[in-house]
Design a protein around this motif. Structure first.
Motif, PDB file in Angstrom:
ATOM      1  N   GLN A 168       0.990  -1.292   0.246  1.00 54.86           N
ATOM      2  CA  GLN A 168       0.415   0.299  -0.064  1.00 54.86           C
ATOM      3  C   GLN A 168       0.795   1.396   0.522  1.00 54.86           C
ATOM      4  N   ARG A 169       1.583   1.017   0.499  1.00 55.09           N
ATOM      5  CA  ARG A 169       3.092   2.412   0.448  1.00 55.09           C
ATOM      6  C   ARG A 169       3.518   3.252  -0.754  1.00 55.09           C
ATOM      7  N   TYR A 171       1.697   2.869  -3.677  1.00 59.78           N
ATOM      8  CA  TYR A 171       1.281   2.931  -4.286  1.00 59.78           C
ATOM      9  C   TYR A 171       1.297   4.567  -5.216  1.00 59.78           C
ATOM     10  N   PRO A 172       1.584   5.543  -4.311  1.00 58.75           N
ATOM     11  CA  PRO A 172       2.447   6.826  -5.241  1.00 58.75           C
ATOM     12  C   PRO A 172       2.969   6.660  -5.971  1.00 58.75           C
ATOM     13  N   THR A 173       3.846   5.620  -5.653  1.00 51.37           N
ATOM     14  CA  THR A 173       4.946   5.613  -7.022  1.00 51.37           C
ATOM     15  C   THR A 173       4.644   4.911  -7.422  1.00 51.37           C
ATOM     16  N   VAL A 174       4.483   3.628  -7.538  1.00 47.73           N
ATOM     17  CA  VAL A 174       4.280   2.179  -8.329  1.00 47.73           C
ATOM     18  C   VAL A 174       3.276   2.922  -8.738  1.00 47.73           C
ATOM     19  N   ARG A 175       1.618   2.752  -8.462  1.00 48.63           N
ATOM     20  CA  ARG A 175       0.938   2.997  -9.239  1.00 48.63           C
ATOM     21  C   ARG A 175       0.215   4.070  -9.150  1.00 48.63           C
ATOM     22  N   PHE A 176       0.089   5.186  -8.924  1.00 47.97           N
ATOM     23  CA  PHE A 176       0.096   6.779  -8.781  1.00 47.97           C
ATOM     24  C   PHE A 176      -1.279   6.704  -9.456  1.00 47.97           C
ATOM     25  N   GLY A 208      10.857  -1.686  -3.126  1.00 52.53           N
ATOM     26  CA  GLY A 208      11.435  -0.784  -1.746  1.00 52.53           C
ATOM     27  C   GLY A 208      10.253  -0.866  -0.620  1.00 52.53           C
ATOM     28  N   GLU A 209       9.307  -2.318  -0.833  1.00 51.49           N
ATOM     29  CA  GLU A 209       8.615  -2.452   0.508  1.00 51.49           C
ATOM     30  C   GLU A 209       9.395  -3.462   1.494  1.00 51.49           C
ATOM     31  N   GLU A 210       8.983  -3.080   2.816  1.00 49.30           N
ATOM     32  CA  GLU A 210       9.590  -3.955   3.488  1.00 49.30           C
ATOM     33  C   GLU A 210       8.873  -6.031   4.475  1.00 49.30           C
ATOM     34  N   ARG A 211       9.462  -6.171   4.683  1.00 49.97           N
ATOM     35  CA  ARG A 211       9.389  -7.222   4.383  1.00 49.97           C
ATOM     36  C   ARG A 211       7.383  -7.360   5.273  1.00 49.97           C
ATOM     37  N   ASP A 212       7.313  -6.506   6.330  1.00 48.31           N
ATOM     38  CA  ASP A 212       6.700  -6.511   7.193  1.00 48.31           C
ATOM     39  C   ASP A 212       5.607  -6.285   7.201  1.00 48.31           C
TER      40      ASP A 212
END
Length: 296
Positions: A168-169, A171-176, A208-212
């Motif tokens: 979710q975090r 989305y503004p960069t990857v799928r804006f 750029g995702e984190e594991r959590d």
């Protein structure tokens, strides 16, 4: 500071596309003026899949109204919808004697229903020409249009797939131009309106995702009743696209697969070279959703 390009690790390898079956499918696609996401998105598995006699057809043209940061498909102003496309696609499926077909598309935010009726027509005409063929659809979000989703579901695809792509975090960069909650809502509606049709989604690592955050995404997907899941490595299509943040090792994909299965997904394909339609027939068969035989 200039970012140093990280070389691909040894586990990121794809065969050079070649072979008689590969060339046959390429020729047929050109003859019928059809597109595949295998070609348009520069999928690293194109040679393997074409030589297996499988392909993911891309309908609604080859120009997308969105410009996602990870995607190699051309973006811009598309040509008008082609209502002869479903017939040409059904003819190609019959000529290739395919047992399992995946149909995806560009986004068509310019069309009133986002192209949903053409999706439905493709399913219906393939069933008329070749009733034994299983048809999976990988659909866009249709801007949240309930009628558009209902139109596709009424055509009774074997599997309904809609990719969330990332956490979710990002989305503004990857799928804006997309919305995380809108995608989750689509998957929930599909499972509630047509519970007999399995739902499927996929996402990538390396953006750029984190594991959590991945764990949170898995829980969100199960909360909307997703049945099938694919997880793969993001590979940068060109210098104009988002850079690869990192190459996740195979062990991380294994860990995500085990976590997802523990949450109740019916089947999970997770690995560096996995894509949403890679071995889609085997995914469905492994989940005991459809009995298909692979036609090579």
């Amino acid at each position: 500071m200039t970012r140093v390009r990280e070389p691909k690790p040894k586990w990121i390898r794809a065969q050079f596309p070649s072979g008689a079956r590969y060339n046959e499918i390429k020729r047929l696609l050109r003859e019928d003026t059809l597109h595949t996401v295998c070609e348009e998105a520069r999928c690293p598995n194109i040679g393997e899949c074409f030589n297996r006699g499988t392909a993911t057809f891309m309908i609604l043209g080859d120009t997308c109204t969105r410009a996602c940061g990870f995607c190699a498909v051309t973006s811009g102003k598309p040509a008008p919808l082609d209502w002869t496309e479903p017939r040409r696609l059904a003819d190609a499926v019959a000529r290739l004697n395919l047992a399992y077909v995946v149909i995806t598309s560009v986004n068509r935010d310019d069309a009133a229903d986002g192209g949903a009726q053409i999706f439905a027509s493709c399913i219906e005409l393939i069933r008329q020409r070749r009733p034994q063929t299983a048809v999976e659809v990988l659909i866009p979000d249709f801007l949240g249009d309930r009628y558009a989703l209902e139109t596709v579901l009424k055509a009774r695809p074997t599997v309904l797939n809609h990719n969330v792509e990332t956490v979710q975090r990002l989305y503004p960069t990857v799928r804006f131009q997309a919305r995380y909650r809108r995608s989750l809502e689509l998957l929930l509606r599909a499972s509630e309106w047509s519970p007999q049709i399995p739902t499927k989604t996929g996402f990538m690592l390396g953006l750029g995702e984190e594991r959590d955050e991945v764990s949170e995404l898995l829980r969100d997907l199960r909360s909307v009743n997703v049945d099938l899941l694919t997880v793969g490595q993001y590979l940068r299509p060109s210098a104009k696209h988002l850079p690869v943040d990192r190459y996740a090792p195979p062990q991380e994909f294994d860990s995500i697969r085990e976590e997802a299965l523990s949450l109740g997904f019916r089947h999970v394909e997770s690995g560096p070279m996995v894509r949403s339609s890679y071995h889609a027939d085997e995914q469905a068969r492994a989940a005991q959703l459809v009995n298909v035989q692979l036609h090579a």
